[in-house]
Design a protein around this motif. Sequence first.
Motif, PDB file in Angstrom:
ATOM      1  N   ASP A  66       0.836  -1.206   0.000  1.00  0.00           N
ATOM      2  CA  ASP A  66       0.000   0.000   0.000  1.00  0.00           C
ATOM      3  C   ASP A  66       0.877   1.265   0.000  1.00  0.00           C
ATOM      4  O   ASP A  66       0.624   2.196  -0.761  1.00  0.00           O
ATOM      5  CB  ASP A  66      -0.930  -0.009   1.219  1.00  0.00           C
ATOM      6  CG  ASP A  66      -1.766   1.246   1.307  1.00  0.00           C
ATOM      7  OD1 ASP A  66      -2.591   1.473   0.392  1.00  0.00           O
ATOM      8  OD2 ASP A  66      -1.581   2.023   2.269  1.00  0.00           O
ATOM      9  N   LEU A  67       1.893   1.290   0.849  1.00  0.00           N
ATOM     10  CA  LEU A  67       2.780   2.453   0.909  1.00  0.00           C
ATOM     11  C   LEU A  67       3.523   2.640  -0.409  1.00  0.00           C
ATOM     12  O   LEU A  67       3.698   3.773  -0.873  1.00  0.00           O
ATOM     13  CB  LEU A  67       3.759   2.319   2.071  1.00  0.00           C
ATOM     14  CG  LEU A  67       4.709   3.510   2.257  1.00  0.00           C
ATOM     15  CD1 LEU A  67       3.927   4.795   2.550  1.00  0.00           C
ATOM     16  CD2 LEU A  67       5.700   3.217   3.372  1.00  0.00           C
ATOM     17  N   THR A  68       3.946   1.552  -1.022  1.00  0.00           N
ATOM     18  CA  THR A  68       4.640   1.630  -2.306  1.00  0.00           C
ATOM     19  C   THR A  68       3.759   2.287  -3.361  1.00  0.00           C
ATOM     20  O   THR A  68       4.218   3.149  -4.121  1.00  0.00           O
ATOM     21  CB  THR A  68       5.061   0.224  -2.786  1.00  0.00           C
ATOM     22  OG1 THR A  68       5.898  -0.367  -1.791  1.00  0.00           O
ATOM     23  CG2 THR A  68       5.801   0.280  -4.106  1.00  0.00           C
ATOM     24  N   GLU A  69       2.502   1.915  -3.400  1.00  0.00           N
ATOM     25  CA  GLU A  69       1.582   2.502  -4.390  1.00  0.00           C
ATOM     26  C   GLU A  69       1.347   3.984  -4.120  1.00  0.00           C
ATOM     27  O   GLU A  69       1.319   4.794  -5.049  1.00  0.00           O
ATOM     28  CB  GLU A  69       0.270   1.724  -4.435  1.00  0.00           C
ATOM     29  CG  GLU A  69       0.426   0.277  -4.897  1.00  0.00           C
ATOM     30  CD  GLU A  69       1.263   0.113  -6.165  1.00  0.00           C
ATOM     31  OE1 GLU A  69       1.098   0.917  -7.119  1.00  0.00           O
ATOM     32  OE2 GLU A  69       2.099  -0.817  -6.203  1.00  0.00           O
ATOM     33  N   ARG A  70       1.203   4.341  -2.841  1.00  0.00           N
ATOM     34  CA  ARG A  70       1.029   5.756  -2.508  1.00  0.00           C
ATOM     35  C   ARG A  70       2.278   6.566  -2.833  1.00  0.00           C
ATOM     36  O   ARG A  70       2.187   7.688  -3.355  1.00  0.00           O
ATOM     37  CB  ARG A  70       0.647   5.919  -1.033  1.00  0.00           C
ATOM     38  CG  ARG A  70      -0.782   5.433  -0.755  1.00  0.00           C
ATOM     39  CD  ARG A  70      -1.267   5.758   0.644  1.00  0.00           C
ATOM     40  NE  ARG A  70      -0.532   5.001   1.656  1.00  0.00           N
ATOM     41  CZ  ARG A  70       0.060   5.526   2.726  1.00  0.00           C
ATOM     42  NH1 ARG A  70      -0.006   6.808   2.968  1.00  0.00           N
ATOM     43  NH2 ARG A  70       0.695   4.748   3.586  1.00  0.00           N
ATOM     44  N   ALA A  71       3.448   5.994  -2.570  1.00  0.00           N
ATOM     45  CA  ALA A  71       4.706   6.678  -2.881  1.00  0.00           C
ATOM     46  C   ALA A  71       4.885   6.829  -4.390  1.00  0.00           C
ATOM     47  O   ALA A  71       5.331   7.881  -4.872  1.00  0.00           O
ATOM     48  CB  ALA A  71       5.888   5.909  -2.276  1.00  0.00           C
ATOM     49  N   THR A  72       4.523   5.799  -5.141  1.00  0.00           N
ATOM     50  CA  THR A  72       4.622   5.876  -6.595  1.00  0.00           C
ATOM     51  C   THR A  72       3.694   6.953  -7.144  1.00  0.00           C
ATOM     52  O   THR A  72       4.085   7.743  -8.017  1.00  0.00           O
ATOM     53  CB  THR A  72       4.314   4.503  -7.232  1.00  0.00           C
ATOM     54  OG1 THR A  72       5.259   3.546  -6.732  1.00  0.00           O
ATOM     55  CG2 THR A  72       4.407   4.559  -8.746  1.00  0.00           C
ATOM     56  N   ASP A  73       2.481   7.027  -6.612  1.00  0.00           N
ATOM     57  CA  ASP A  73       1.550   8.085  -7.024  1.00  0.00           C
ATOM     58  C   ASP A  73       2.142   9.467  -6.738  1.00  0.00           C
ATOM     59  O   ASP A  73       2.074  10.370  -7.578  1.00  0.00           O
ATOM     60  CB  ASP A  73       0.206   7.942  -6.313  1.00  0.00           C
ATOM     61  CG  ASP A  73      -0.614   6.768  -6.823  1.00  0.00           C
ATOM     62  OD1 ASP A  73      -0.308   6.237  -7.916  1.00  0.00           O
ATOM     63  OD2 ASP A  73      -1.568   6.370  -6.109  1.00  0.00           O
ATOM     64  N   ALA A  74       2.720   9.632  -5.551  1.00  0.00           N
ATOM     65  CA  ALA A  74       3.314  10.922  -5.175  1.00  0.00           C
ATOM     66  C   ALA A  74       4.463  11.285  -6.106  1.00  0.00           C
ATOM     67  O   ALA A  74       4.560  12.431  -6.565  1.00  0.00           O
ATOM     68  CB  ALA A  74       3.792  10.879  -3.723  1.00  0.00           C
TER      69      ALA A  74
END
Length: 177
Positions: free
Chosen positions: A126-134
């Motif tokens: 989940d954090l990886t996806e949020r970081a990628t979006d950012a």
Amino acid sequence: MATSPLPVDPIAEARRQWVAHGWDDAADGMSAVTSVMRAHQLLLAEVDRALKPLGLSFARYEMLRLLAFTREGRMPMASATARLQVHPATVTSAVDRLERDGLLRRTPHPRDGRATMLALTDVGRDLTERATDALNQSVFSKVGLDVDDMKMLVHVIAKLRLEAGDFIKHRPLPDPL
């Protein structure tokens, strides 16, 4: 990217000084190296700005993204070290912190008792996806170059990396039968 632009390009001035001191044969190389290093500083500052609210460094993000790209969210630690092209101690340090934060876990390798597998947790995914979006929104889609310039930049830097022995030149694969 820079917070207070300078009235003069210091790299161009350094090149002028190189030539003035008789180092003409090295002036362009100095300019190229210094330009790449300054661009690295500018881009890394933008990446850090995007990732800091998520509690990640770029090194930790790269490890998580690498695992997230795999089919099952896991791979041998030695493979991760090789693909990230960093010293094993650097990977161990990043993995220690990621594991401590519950973003990945170490598991025994199923066939090699000496090896360790790294496995992404649901929280890590989940954090990886949020970081990628950012990163996509605030850095990767706003590099400051048009598409053709970005492609040329990647091509030129790939040539530099190839010449430095960073990777083996891709050979065309045979057509499938």
